[in-house]
Design an enzyme around this catalytic site. Structure first.
Site, PDB file in Angstrom:
ATOM      1  N   GLY A  37       0.835  -1.193   0.000  1.00  0.00           N
ATOM      2  CA  GLY A  37       0.000   0.000   0.000  1.00  0.00           C
ATOM      3  C   GLY A  37       0.870   1.244   0.000  1.00  0.00           C
ATOM      4  O   GLY A  37       2.089   1.171   0.128  1.00  0.00           O
ATOM      5  N   GLY A  38       0.256   2.398  -0.152  1.00  0.00           N
ATOM      6  CA  GLY A  38       0.988   3.648  -0.092  1.00  0.00           C
ATOM      7  C   GLY A  38       1.409   4.161  -1.457  1.00  0.00           C
ATOM      8  O   GLY A  38       1.200   3.511  -2.480  1.00  0.00           O
ATOM      9  N   GLU A  39       2.005   5.332  -1.434  1.00  0.00           N
ATOM     10  CA  GLU A  39       2.401   6.026  -2.660  1.00  0.00           C
ATOM     11  C   GLU A  39       3.887   5.778  -2.956  1.00  0.00           C
ATOM     12  O   GLU A  39       4.472   4.828  -2.468  1.00  0.00           O
ATOM     13  CB  GLU A  39       2.095   7.524  -2.516  1.00  0.00           C
TER      14      GLU A  39
ATOM     15  N   CYS B  82       5.265  10.058  -0.814  1.00  0.00           N
ATOM     16  CA  CYS B  82       3.985   9.562  -0.311  1.00  0.00           C
ATOM     17  C   CYS B  82       2.801  10.349  -0.879  1.00  0.00           C
ATOM     18  O   CYS B  82       1.685  10.284  -0.361  1.00  0.00           O
ATOM     19  CB  CYS B  82       3.947   9.568   1.222  1.00  0.00           C
TER      20      CYS B  82
ATOM     21  N   GLY C  20       4.607   1.123   4.361  1.00  0.00           N
ATOM     22  CA  GLY C  20       3.767   0.551   3.309  1.00  0.00           C
ATOM     23  C   GLY C  20       3.782  -0.953   3.462  1.00  0.00           C
ATOM     24  O   GLY C  20       4.850  -1.562   3.492  1.00  0.00           O
TER      25      GLY C  20
END
Length: 214
Positions: free
Chosen positions: A78-80, A175, A146
């Site tokens: 997950g996450g940017e 992020c 993440g």
């Protein structure tokens, strides 16, 4: 909450992102087949590399992919977008959450708590920002998180900036957050030693998760 879990520590050191990623996938698959296998805590450092989470947008890259010659991976975490480099401790816990708590929000908060308690030992006051994952000092992020969890087996984890060159972060919107910055531990104490930080991090992880580490 008290566990009788024992986690095996692997202080791997410098390893390419791709190799560490493949190793995590292997460990997860083994534990999906045999849930009785012990948990692992992997500590690594990566050569410069950018990684994108599942929902990451390329709009957060400030460079042209066509002319980019470095390493970049889109992963299942997950996450940017984020950046890894030497002097940053990357922690990959391979945990079976059936033995802890089957709650992803709990798990994320636990990872944040490890960093917050670790930094406190260096007289660095850090905190969470509601609605954002990670650990912050003022307006700057010092640890990015993440994760990926498959049938309650965890992979990926968090990256703590200890004594790294932060210039790589200038090539991205870290992020995906426009008005925030990144920082590192040596901004607050130039004498910090990354080997000692790794040792304290392992001790703090064991304390927060109420487990033993071998």
């Amino acid at each position: 909450m008290v566990h009788d879990r024992v986690i095996e520590l692997e202080n791997i050191g410098l390893i390419s992102y791709k190799k560490a990623w493949e190793y995590q996938q292997k460990l997860v698959q083994e534990r999906l087949k045999n849930p009785l296998l012990s948990d692992k805590l992997l500590l690594v450092e990566h050569p410069p590399v950018y990684t994108l989470g599942t929902g990451s947008t390329l709009n957060n890259l400030k460079f042209d992919l066509k002319s980019f010659s470095g390493e970049l991976y889109r992963t299942e975490r997950g996450g940017e977008v984020t950046f890894h480099c030497l002097g940053q401790i990357v922690v990959y816990p391979i945990l079976n959450l059936h033995y802890y708590k089957q709650d992803l929000h709990w798990y994320l908060r636990q990872l944040e708590e490890v960093v917050i308690q670790l930094l406190y030992q260096y007289n660095i006051k850090s905190y969470r920002i509601k609605g954002l994952t990670g650990v912050w000092i003022g307006n700057a992020k010092i640890a990015a998180i993440g994760i990926k969890v498959k049938r309650w087996i965890t992979m990926h984890g968090f990256a703590l900036n200890v004594d790294c060159n932060l210039s790589g972060f200038k090539q991205i919107i870290p992020c995906g957050i426009q008005d925030k910055f990144v920082t590192k531990m040596t901004h607050y104490d130039p004498n910090i030693n990354i080997i000692e930080v790794k040792e304290k991090l392992v001790e703090t992880f064991a304390k927060v998760f109420c487990i033993s580490i071998i």
